[in-house]
Design an enzyme around this catalytic site. Structure first.
Site, short mmCIF file in Angstrom:
data_model
loop_
_atom_site.label_atom_id
_atom_site.label_comp_id
_atom_site.label_asym_id
_atom_site.label_seq_id
_atom_site.Cartn_x
_atom_site.Cartn_y
_atom_site.Cartn_z
N GLY A 28 -5.89 5.73 -2.15
CA GLY A 28 -5.89 6.52 -0.74
C GLY A 28 -5.36 5.72 0.27
N HIS A 34 3.19 5.99 -1.74
CA HIS A 34 2.50 6.86 -2.72
C HIS A 34 3.21 8.19 -2.81
CE1 HIS A 34 -1.25 4.32 -0.96
NE2 HIS A 34 -1.10 4.27 -2.27
N GLY A 144 3.99 2.20 -9.09
CA GLY A 144 4.99 1.63 -8.18
C GLY A 144 5.28 0.23 -8.97
N SER A 183 -1.22 0.02 1.75
CA SER A 183 -2.28 0.45 2.57
C SER A 183 -2.96 -0.84 3.47
CB SER A 183 -3.24 1.02 1.83
OG SER A 183 -2.85 2.08 0.90
P1 AMP Z 1 -2.84 1.79 -4.45
O1 AMP Z 1 -3.36 3.16 -3.68
O2 AMP Z 1 -2.49 0.65 -3.50
O3 AMP Z 1 -3.57 1.49 -5.54
O4 AMP Z 1 -1.46 2.24 -5.15
C1 AMP Z 1 -1.19 3.37 -5.84
C2 AMP Z 1 -0.17 3.38 -6.44
O5 AMP Z 1 1.19 3.33 -5.51
C3 AMP Z 1 0.44 2.11 -7.39
O6 AMP Z 1 0.90 2.39 -8.59
C4 AMP Z 1 1.28 1.47 -6.49
O7 AMP Z 1 1.98 0.47 -7.10
C5 AMP Z 1 1.95 2.48 -5.76
N1 AMP Z 1 2.47 2.02 -4.55
C6 AMP Z 1 1.65 1.25 -3.57
N2 AMP Z 1 2.72 0.76 -2.47
C7 AMP Z 1 3.96 1.20 -2.93
C8 AMP Z 1 5.27 1.11 -2.35
N3 AMP Z 1 5.53 0.40 -1.13
N4 AMP Z 1 6.37 1.42 -3.00
C9 AMP Z 1 6.25 2.16 -4.38
N5 AMP Z 1 4.89 2.37 -4.90
C10 AMP Z 1 3.94 1.87 -4.25
#
Ligand code: AMP
Length: 275
Positions: A28, A34, A144, A183
């Site tokens: 989130g 995202h 990501g 985030s």
């Molecule tokens: P998180 O909510 O931080 O667990 O991220 C969820 C997904 O979004 C994960 O697969 C992350 O690697 C991806 N993600 C987070 N930040 C980025 C970004 N700046 N660029 C690309 N993917 C991202």
């Protein structure tokens, strides 16, 4: 868009989806990073499922679990606008039970770099990703490259456990000034944010050095340190690894990742460059 909060509701709606499914698991506080995953899932699948779950088992004691940004309403609107079909926002009790069977990160690849700094983090991450992949029964799941070690360990889990989902690694999305979206960036003051730009600057320098033919990891890492050390409050690591996360003494073009982790103030930031 259907929003489910319980396992039963989710499973019922999941069963009602016909055609291919793309799945984007998140914690989130959604941002353009995202969204890039969600858009890609939208392009490549008939249905898109997103989950929002701040997974307690991947936070270590003393980390930011309690203050991790939570923006349910905004996230929900973002998902709706992005054309998500099914949004799963479970409570902890919908995901975890007592005395669970646990899968663990591999002992070598899972305990270097991020795994060394955050021992146990990847166990919790893999535990929840395994659950969410099984729940969603997606054809493709989108992650990501920003979390490079996470992505590689998920790919390994899928291989090692003979899972059938296709793991899709997506490019890092950055602010125009270079800062990789996260985030956790909301924790940064203006002054800290300026200093945080040293991470992407150091990676850019690494990329330029490689372009100019410098392949020695030690030289590249020294150049990065020279940029980072005056700016960050704690440099946790800089490293060059191959795409299986084995340390590399020399860059292998097309098979290397240059990584950095550092604290600015109390905020822990990671970034990397795939070369
Ligand atoms: P998180 O909510 O931080 O667990 O991220 C969820 C997904 O979004 C994960 O697969 C992350 O690697 C991806 N993600 C987070 N930040 C980025 C970004 N700046 N660029 C690309 N993917 C991202």
């Amino acid at each position: 868009m259907i929003v489910s909060r319980t396992y039963e509701e989710f499973a019922q709606h999941r069963d009602g989806l016909k055609g291919s499914i793309g799945f984007v698991p998140t914690m989130g506080a959604l941002h353009e990073g995202h969204l890039s995953l969600i858009r890609r899932a939208r392009e490549e699948n008939e249905n898109v499922i997103v989950s929002i779950f701040v997974n307690p088992t991947q936070f270590l004691a003393g980390e930011d679990l309690d203050k991790y940004p939570r923006r349910e309403e905004a996230d929900r609107r973002i998902c709706e606008l992005a054309g998500v079909d099914l949004l799963y926002m479970p409570g902890v009790d919908q995901i975890y039970g007592a005395d669970e069977l646990c899968i663990g990160a591999p002992k070598l690849r899972g305990y270097i770099l991020e795994g060394a700094r955050r021992p146990g983090h990847f166990d919790g991450m893999l535990q929840v990703v395994m659950k969410l992949l099984n729940l969603s029964r997606a054809d493709r799941a989108y992650f990501g490259k920003k979390d490079a070690q996470q992505l590689i360990l998920i790919e390994q889990m899928v291989r090692d456990y003979f899972m059938t989902v296709n793991v899709v690694g997506c490019e890092i999305v950055r602010d125009p000034d270079g800062l990789a979206l996260s985030s956790r960036n909301v924790y940064l003051s203006e002054e800290q944010r300026r200093r945080a730009l040293s991470l992407s600057r150091a990676l850019k320098r690494a990329g330029k050095l490689v372009q100019s033919g410098e392949m020695a990891s030690a030289k590249i890492l020294a150049a990065m340190e020279a940029i980072l050390l005056p700016e960050v409050d704690e440099l946790e690591y800089v490293a060059v690894v191959d795409r299986a996360f084995r340390p590399l003494e020399r860059i292998e073009t097309g098979n290397s990742i240059v990584l950095v982790a550092a604290k600015v103030g109390t905020t822990r930031l990671i970034d990397n460059l795939w070369v």
